[in-house]
Structures are given as structure tokens and as C-alpha cells.
Design a protein around this motif. Sequence first.
Motif, PDB file in Angstrom:
ATOM      1  N   TYR A 178      -8.306  -2.768  -2.615  1.00 37.39           N
ATOM      2  CA  TYR A 178      -8.570  -2.238  -1.276  1.00 37.39           C
ATOM      3  C   TYR A 178      -7.700  -1.015  -1.014  1.00 37.39           C
ATOM      4  O   TYR A 178      -6.730  -0.760  -1.716  1.00 37.39           O
ATOM      5  CB  TYR A 178      -8.272  -3.309  -0.208  1.00 37.39           C
ATOM      6  N   ARG A 179      -8.056  -0.280   0.022  1.00 40.45           N
ATOM      7  CA  ARG A 179      -7.273   0.869   0.479  1.00 40.45           C
ATOM      8  C   ARG A 179      -6.924   0.642   1.948  1.00 40.45           C
ATOM      9  O   ARG A 179      -7.782   0.284   2.750  1.00 40.45           O
ATOM     10  CB  ARG A 179      -8.068   2.164   0.348  1.00 40.45           C
ATOM     11  N   THR A 184     -12.333  -0.265  -2.341  1.00 40.98           N
ATOM     12  CA  THR A 184     -12.419   1.026  -3.017  1.00 40.98           C
ATOM     13  C   THR A 184     -13.612   1.095  -3.960  1.00 40.98           C
ATOM     14  O   THR A 184     -13.955   2.173  -4.422  1.00 40.98           O
ATOM     15  CB  THR A 184     -11.149   1.294  -3.858  1.00 40.98           C
ATOM     16  N   SER A 230       1.502   8.516   2.418  1.00 42.05           N
ATOM     17  CA  SER A 230       2.190   8.118   1.198  1.00 42.05           C
ATOM     18  C   SER A 230       3.658   8.508   1.221  1.00 42.05           C
ATOM     19  O   SER A 230       4.437   8.044   0.426  1.00 42.05           O
ATOM     20  CB  SER A 230       1.501   8.732  -0.023  1.00 42.05           C
ATOM     21  N   ALA A 272       0.800  -1.226   0.000  1.00 38.38           N
ATOM     22  CA  ALA A 272       0.000   0.000   0.000  1.00 38.38           C
ATOM     23  C   ALA A 272       0.832   1.273   0.000  1.00 38.38           C
ATOM     24  O   ALA A 272       0.470   2.249  -0.659  1.00 38.38           O
ATOM     25  CB  ALA A 272      -0.935   0.017   1.211  1.00 38.38           C
ATOM     26  N   ILE A 283      -8.337  -2.164   6.281  1.00 40.03           N
ATOM     27  CA  ILE A 283      -8.496  -1.907   4.857  1.00 40.03           C
ATOM     28  C   ILE A 283      -9.979  -1.758   4.544  1.00 40.03           C
ATOM     29  O   ILE A 283     -10.832  -2.181   5.325  1.00 40.03           O
ATOM     30  CB  ILE A 283      -7.882  -3.032   3.978  1.00 40.03           C
ATOM     31  N   GLU A 340       0.078   4.991  -2.564  1.00 36.14           N
ATOM     32  CA  GLU A 340      -0.832   5.921  -1.897  1.00 36.14           C
ATOM     33  C   GLU A 340      -1.987   5.205  -1.207  1.00 36.14           C
ATOM     34  O   GLU A 340      -3.129   5.642  -1.250  1.00 36.14           O
ATOM     35  CB  GLU A 340      -1.333   6.969  -2.889  1.00 36.14           C
ATOM     36  N   GLY A 341      -1.674   4.082  -0.597  1.00 31.93           N
ATOM     37  CA  GLY A 341      -2.660   3.363   0.190  1.00 31.93           C
ATOM     38  C   GLY A 341      -3.441   2.292  -0.544  1.00 31.93           C
ATOM     39  O   GLY A 341      -4.174   1.545   0.071  1.00 31.93           O
ATOM     40  N   LEU A 342      -3.297   2.195  -1.863  1.00 33.51           N
ATOM     41  CA  LEU A 342      -4.052   1.193  -2.616  1.00 33.51           C
ATOM     42  C   LEU A 342      -3.377  -0.171  -2.547  1.00 33.51           C
ATOM     43  O   LEU A 342      -2.150  -0.269  -2.626  1.00 33.51           O
ATOM     44  CB  LEU A 342      -4.202   1.611  -4.081  1.00 33.51           C
ATOM     45  N   THR A 353      -6.583   1.757   5.446  1.00 29.59           N
ATOM     46  CA  THR A 353      -7.241   2.862   6.150  1.00 29.59           C
ATOM     47  C   THR A 353      -6.549   3.213   7.450  1.00 29.59           C
ATOM     48  O   THR A 353      -6.681   4.327   7.937  1.00 29.59           O
ATOM     49  CB  THR A 353      -8.719   2.525   6.447  1.00 29.59           C
TER      50      THR A 353
END
Length: 136
Positions: free
Chosen positions: A106-107, A85, A119, A44, A82, A48-50, A109
Motif C-alpha cells: 500500500y501507499r 499500489t 518523505s 511508510a 492508504i 517514501e510512502g510505501l 496517501t
Amino acid sequence: MTAQPTWTDSGQGDLLELVAMGSPATGTADAEWQEFVTALRYVAEPREGLISPNALRPLVRGVVSPKRIGAFTSRAVAQGLIEPTGEWETSDDTEGRNAGRPCRIYRLTQIPGGDAPTSAAGPVAHPSAPGSRRAG
């Protein structure tokens, strides 16, 4: 006439949570869970968290039992680590025979401990990362 069986919640969660818990005697599931969470963070942070399942899968293969990957994903969603998205991608998993099937993106969280992901943070060292020694 036979009495109908009654259902009472054991308080242990659903079946996927039971699979994710594993055996309390071995502690294997706990170690695999920590590896899974580390892999989530590793995938992730530079994105940027993805979290792409196609990027996550090679990191957890051979480290996390295949039957626990889905259970651990459900546990991560339930614990708020997570979230889906709403986006999907096509699986490239030929080894697991899932190639061509849709899979959720997913992101991340939160980072375990309550911190929100950033990030700017560098990737976390992971045993399955390129140049590292993998578990057999």
C-alpha cells in the motif's frame, strides 16, 4: 406463503467496519486504531510512502488484535489513508501461518488531519519500534 425478509442498511457499514469498531463500552478498538495508524506512518515515512505488510506486521503484533488488522486495513483504504499500489510481495509471516502467500503493498496517501505525506519527515515514535517497550 411467507413474506420475504426485507433488507435495510443499518448505516453502520460492512462487517469489516463492525469488527474494526469493536465495543463502544471498552474503547479498545479506538486505541488499537490509533496504534495501527501510527504504525502505518512509521513504516511508510522512511520508504517514501510505501507500506510493506512484512514491515508493518511486527509493529502491530501484540498491540492490535489479530482479527482487526485486516479490518483496520480496509478502514484505512475506505478513509483514503492508504491505497493499493498494484504491487504484491510474498508474506514472511510464519507466526500467523501466512508465509508464502501474496500480500498487497500500500501507499500512504494522507496523514490523519488531511496532510499529504512527505518523505523528508522523520519516522514517528512508535511503542513497538526497536528499543521501545511492547505491549504484551
